[in-house]
Structures are given as C-alpha cells and as structure tokens.
Design a protein around this motif. Sequence first.
Motif, PDB file in Angstrom:
ATOM      1  N   TYR A  47       0.845  -1.195   0.000  1.00 29.62           N
ATOM      2  CA  TYR A  47       0.000   0.000   0.000  1.00 29.62           C
ATOM      3  C   TYR A  47       0.879   1.244   0.000  1.00 29.62           C
ATOM      4  CZ  TYR A  47      -3.172   3.653   1.688  1.00 29.62           C
ATOM      5  OH  TYR A  47      -3.879   4.812   1.820  1.00 29.62           O
ATOM      6  N   LEU A  48       0.534   2.211  -0.840  1.00 26.07           N
ATOM      7  CA  LEU A  48       1.215   3.499  -0.880  1.00 26.07           C
ATOM      8  C   LEU A  48       0.235   4.596  -0.501  1.00 26.07           C
ATOM      9  CD1 LEU A  48       3.227   3.317  -4.240  1.00 26.07           C
ATOM     10  CD2 LEU A  48       4.137   3.067  -1.919  1.00 26.07           C
ATOM     11  N   HIS A  49       0.678   5.500   0.354  1.00 26.93           N
ATOM     12  CA  HIS A  49      -0.153   6.635   0.731  1.00 26.93           C
ATOM     13  C   HIS A  49       0.507   7.913   0.217  1.00 26.93           C
ATOM     14  CE1 HIS A  49      -3.205   8.788   2.999  1.00 26.93           C
ATOM     15  NE2 HIS A  49      -2.245   9.610   3.415  1.00 26.93           N
ATOM     16  N   GLY A  50      -0.039   8.421  -0.898  1.00 27.23           N
ATOM     17  CA  GLY A  50       0.458   9.667  -1.463  1.00 27.23           C
ATOM     18  C   GLY A  50       1.911   9.655  -1.899  1.00 27.23           C
ATOM     19  N   GLY A  77      -6.705 -15.658   6.138  1.00 28.68           N
ATOM     20  CA  GLY A  77      -7.441 -14.441   5.802  1.00 28.68           C
ATOM     21  C   GLY A  77      -7.508 -14.209   4.303  1.00 28.68           C
ATOM     22  N   SER A  78      -7.947 -13.019   3.933  1.00 28.90           N
ATOM     23  CA  SER A  78      -8.166 -12.693   2.524  1.00 28.90           C
ATOM     24  C   SER A  78      -7.230 -11.585   2.059  1.00 28.90           C
ATOM     25  CB  SER A  78      -9.614 -12.236   2.326  1.00 28.90           C
ATOM     26  OG  SER A  78      -9.837 -11.026   3.052  1.00 28.90           O
ATOM     27  N   ALA A  79      -7.223 -11.381   0.736  1.00 24.70           N
ATOM     28  CA  ALA A  79      -6.429 -10.292   0.163  1.00 24.70           C
ATOM     29  C   ALA A  79      -6.973  -8.941   0.631  1.00 24.70           C
ATOM     30  CB  ALA A  79      -6.460 -10.372  -1.364  1.00 24.70           C
ATOM     31  N   ASP A  80      -8.303  -8.839   0.789  1.00 20.30           N
ATOM     32  CA  ASP A  80      -8.913  -7.590   1.269  1.00 20.30           C
ATOM     33  C   ASP A  80      -8.462  -7.285   2.697  1.00 20.30           C
ATOM     34  OD1 ASP A  80     -10.225  -7.080  -1.080  1.00 20.30           O
ATOM     35  OD2 ASP A  80     -12.148  -7.933  -0.426  1.00 20.30           O
ATOM     36  N   LEU A 107      -5.133  -4.130   6.413  1.00 20.60           N
ATOM     37  CA  LEU A 107      -4.083  -4.070   7.433  1.00 20.60           C
ATOM     38  C   LEU A 107      -2.943  -3.164   6.999  1.00 20.60           C
ATOM     39  CD1 LEU A 107      -3.984  -7.840   8.447  1.00 20.60           C
ATOM     40  CD2 LEU A 107      -4.814  -5.941   9.861  1.00 20.60           C
ATOM     41  N   ALA A 108      -2.616  -3.215   5.704  1.00 18.30           N
ATOM     42  CA  ALA A 108      -1.560  -2.345   5.183  1.00 18.30           C
ATOM     43  C   ALA A 108      -1.963  -0.881   5.333  1.00 18.30           C
ATOM     44  CB  ALA A 108      -1.272  -2.670   3.721  1.00 18.30           C
ATOM     45  N   MET A 109      -3.220  -0.577   5.061  1.00 15.85           N
ATOM     46  CA  MET A 109      -3.722   0.783   5.232  1.00 15.85           C
ATOM     47  C   MET A 109      -3.678   1.193   6.698  1.00 15.85           C
ATOM     48  SD  MET A 109      -6.970   0.617   2.601  1.00 15.85           S
ATOM     49  CE  MET A 109      -7.505   2.292   2.896  1.00 15.85           C
ATOM     50  N   HIS A 110      -4.035   0.279   7.581  1.00 17.82           N
ATOM     51  CA  HIS A 110      -3.999   0.554   9.024  1.00 17.82           C
ATOM     52  C   HIS A 110      -2.574   0.877   9.470  1.00 17.82           C
ATOM     53  CE1 HIS A 110      -5.008  -0.022  13.345  1.00 17.82           C
ATOM     54  NE2 HIS A 110      -3.726  -0.348  13.388  1.00 17.82           N
ATOM     55  N   ILE A 111      -1.621   0.065   9.024  1.00 13.79           N
ATOM     56  CA  ILE A 111      -0.221   0.266   9.414  1.00 13.79           C
ATOM     57  C   ILE A 111       0.289   1.607   8.908  1.00 13.79           C
ATOM     58  CG2 ILE A 111       2.134  -0.613   9.085  1.00 13.79           C
ATOM     59  CD1 ILE A 111       0.748  -3.461   8.948  1.00 13.79           C
ATOM     60  N   VAL A 151      -8.539   0.666  11.939  1.00 14.27           N
ATOM     61  CA  VAL A 151      -8.963   1.936  11.315  1.00 14.27           C
ATOM     62  C   VAL A 151     -10.192   1.776  10.421  1.00 14.27           C
ATOM     63  CG1 VAL A 151      -6.702   3.065  11.402  1.00 14.27           C
ATOM     64  CG2 VAL A 151      -7.309   1.665   9.417  1.00 14.27           C
ATOM     65  N   LEU A 152     -10.432   0.574   9.903  1.00 11.74           N
ATOM     66  CA  LEU A 152     -11.598   0.361   9.043  1.00 11.74           C
ATOM     67  C   LEU A 152     -12.845  -0.022   9.834  1.00 11.74           C
ATOM     68  CD1 LEU A 152     -10.015  -1.469   5.963  1.00 11.74           C
ATOM     69  CD2 LEU A 152     -10.306   0.972   6.377  1.00 11.74           C
ATOM     70  N   ASP A 153     -12.658  -0.282  11.131  1.00 17.01           N
ATOM     71  CA  ASP A 153     -13.781  -0.566  12.027  1.00 17.01           C
ATOM     72  C   ASP A 153     -13.290  -0.351  13.451  1.00 17.01           C
ATOM     73  OD1 ASP A 153     -15.925  -1.405  13.478  1.00 17.01           O
ATOM     74  OD2 ASP A 153     -15.984  -3.452  12.711  1.00 17.01           O
ATOM     75  N   THR A 154     -13.379   0.882  13.927  1.00 16.94           N
ATOM     76  CA  THR A 154     -12.783   1.233  15.225  1.00 16.94           C
ATOM     77  C   THR A 154     -13.496   0.618  16.421  1.00 16.94           C
ATOM     78  OG1 THR A 154     -14.056   3.306  15.190  1.00 16.94           O
ATOM     79  CG2 THR A 154     -11.771   3.391  14.394  1.00 16.94           C
ATOM     80  N   ASN A 155     -14.587  -0.100  16.172  1.00 14.69           N
ATOM     81  CA  ASN A 155     -15.269  -0.801  17.265  1.00 14.69           C
ATOM     82  C   ASN A 155     -14.548  -2.088  17.638  1.00 14.69           C
ATOM     83  OD1 ASN A 155     -17.476   1.033  17.586  1.00 14.69           O
ATOM     84  ND2 ASN A 155     -18.390   0.194  15.719  1.00 14.69           N
ATOM     85  N   GLU A 156     -13.605  -2.507  16.784  1.00  8.43           N
ATOM     86  CA  GLU A 156     -12.859  -3.727  17.058  1.00  8.43           C
ATOM     87  C   GLU A 156     -11.358  -3.477  16.979  1.00  8.43           C
ATOM     88  OE1 GLU A 156     -14.865  -7.649  15.920  1.00  8.43           O
ATOM     89  OE2 GLU A 156     -15.044  -6.438  14.106  1.00  8.43           O
ATOM     90  N   THR A 157     -10.608  -4.283  17.711  1.00 15.34           N
ATOM     91  CA  THR A 157      -9.157  -4.186  17.595  1.00 15.34           C
ATOM     92  C   THR A 157      -8.699  -5.004  16.393  1.00 15.34           C
ATOM     93  OG1 THR A 157      -8.737  -6.137  18.964  1.00 15.34           O
ATOM     94  CG2 THR A 157      -8.889  -3.996  20.104  1.00 15.34           C
ATOM     95  N   VAL A 158      -7.497  -4.739  15.945  1.00 13.46           N
ATOM     96  CA  VAL A 158      -6.928  -5.524  14.844  1.00 13.46           C
ATOM     97  C   VAL A 158      -6.853  -6.994  15.255  1.00 13.46           C
ATOM     98  CG1 VAL A 158      -4.862  -5.938  13.468  1.00 13.46           C
ATOM     99  CG2 VAL A 158      -5.649  -3.597  13.866  1.00 13.46           C
ATOM    100  N   GLY A 159      -6.489  -7.232  16.512  1.00 13.31           N
ATOM    101  CA  GLY A 159      -6.400  -8.611  17.010  1.00 13.31           C
ATOM    102  C   GLY A 159      -7.720  -9.349  16.889  1.00 13.31           C
TER     103      GLY A 159
END
Length: 290
Positions: free
Chosen positions: A151-154, A166-169, A174-178, A242-250
Amino acid sequence: MEITAQMVKELRERSGAGMMECKKALSQNDGNIEAAIEWLRKQGLAKADKKADRVAAEGRIVLAQDAGKAVLVEVNSETDFVAKDENFLAFADNVAKAALGAADVEALKGAAYAGGGTVEEARAAVIAKVGENVQVRRLVRIDSANTVAGYLHGGRIGVLVEVKGGSADLARGLAMHIAAMNPPYIAEKDVPAEFVAKEKEIELAKMTDKDKAKPAEILEKIISGKIAKIVNEVTLTGQPYVLDTNETVGAVLKKEGAEVVTFHRIAVGEGIEKVVEDYAAEVMKQAGLA
C-alpha cells in the motif's frame, strides 16, 4: 555554426539542464541537439558525484509486486518540486521494477534498468536532467507464499504486510492501518522487556504519594492496567482497526483465522536531518543587500 536561442530553449526542455550548460553543449557539438544531449549526460556523470553530498530528504516511496514478491524502494531528491518531476517519477517507477530481482540497495544499483544500462547509470542521467542529488536510499521486500499486500499513501508512505490466512482484502486493510497508525510491534510478545520496564518506571514516577501508599496488590493492578493500555497503543493487534474502530486488529484477525507474520513501513525522509535554507536571505546576500 551559430547557436540560436531557439536551439538552447529546445535543449533545455529536453534535457532539463541549465541555459549556459545547454549553450556550451551545443557549441561543443556543432549545434547537433542529439549529440548535445549525450554530451550533457556524460557531463552529468561527473556532476552526480559533485551533488552526492547534498541532502536529499524529499522523494517518493515506490512499490512493485509480482506473484509472491513485493518490494518498496525509497528514492530521494533534494526538493519536493523535483519529486513531482516526470523524469524523476519515471526513474523511481523503473527502479521499483528492477528491485523485484535485487536483494538490497547495493545489488539494485548494478541491476539492469528498463531504459538500458544499470540503475546507477540511470540515476546519474536523471541527476543531469533534474539538477539535484538523487539517491536510491533503501529497499524492503517480502518474498512469501502467504498473502502479501502493498500500500502506498500519497507516495510518501509505503507498507508491505505478510498475512497467513485471511483474505487479500484483509491484508490490504491491514496495510492501510499500518500506514495510518504506524505500530512499532505486531503483538504483545514482540514488545521488548526493557520498554515495559521503562514505562513502569515512568508510571510509578507520575503517581501521587497517596496512590503509592496503597497496598502492593492494588498498586500492581493499577500499574498493570496502565501498562496494558500502553502496550495496546504500540502493537498492531492491540490498536483499534482503522476500518472498524469498534474492534481491535487482534479481534479482526481472530475472526478471519489469520495472523500477521511481518510488515514493513517506510516514509520519505525519515531519519534524515533536513537542512532548512533561507533562500531570500541568500539572494539578498548575493545581491549585496544583506
């Protein structure tokens, strides 16, 4: 042969070199623009060495992927203006592709470049065009049969993450979160004992005398709770996703039966001491006004 202003203008547009350099190149090559471009490139090889000690803290993070291989490369320039130049961007993209077959930066320098020659030769040529120091600073890669997301950000931040299950999505999320949260560690087990000990020391120092006077078991629970919160903040699995702040990444990983094996996050210029120049003052100084 007479060297006209139009000839100099055309050479400047094609080569990116300065006016006087273009005029000299044309004079040295009887007005032949193609020969003048080659002459400038050869001169650029020498100029690259002269510019090598100039701080290059801007630039781009570039990404290339092929099957289970993924690589991020930081390519630096001196200014953000050059980092947006089409010559620089084309060079950076080609460097990323070449990096898929290189183990490290030193190997990358000698790797074949898409336009011919080596990456190092292409770097010298782009320096001649843009007039700034350009460096291929670092390279991180993942080669794996697991799911690998990039993932690239700007163009300023790049992330690679390897996920087992898990899946590619999920991997891309996770890459976006990191990229956004920059966790230093994957999980609690990865946090150094020295870090935890230092945080305990700091939390104890912050406590009031009244708190310190509490029974040892109560005090230990208070400190443990504070440390658990800090550990969650510095670990990928402990952070709110970051895509669902109601849950932790774990928790998200557990739901999908996945685990993060490793990740890399790099940002343009991190760790480089930038030189702040007062260009207005410099111009006034040269004009004898300061």
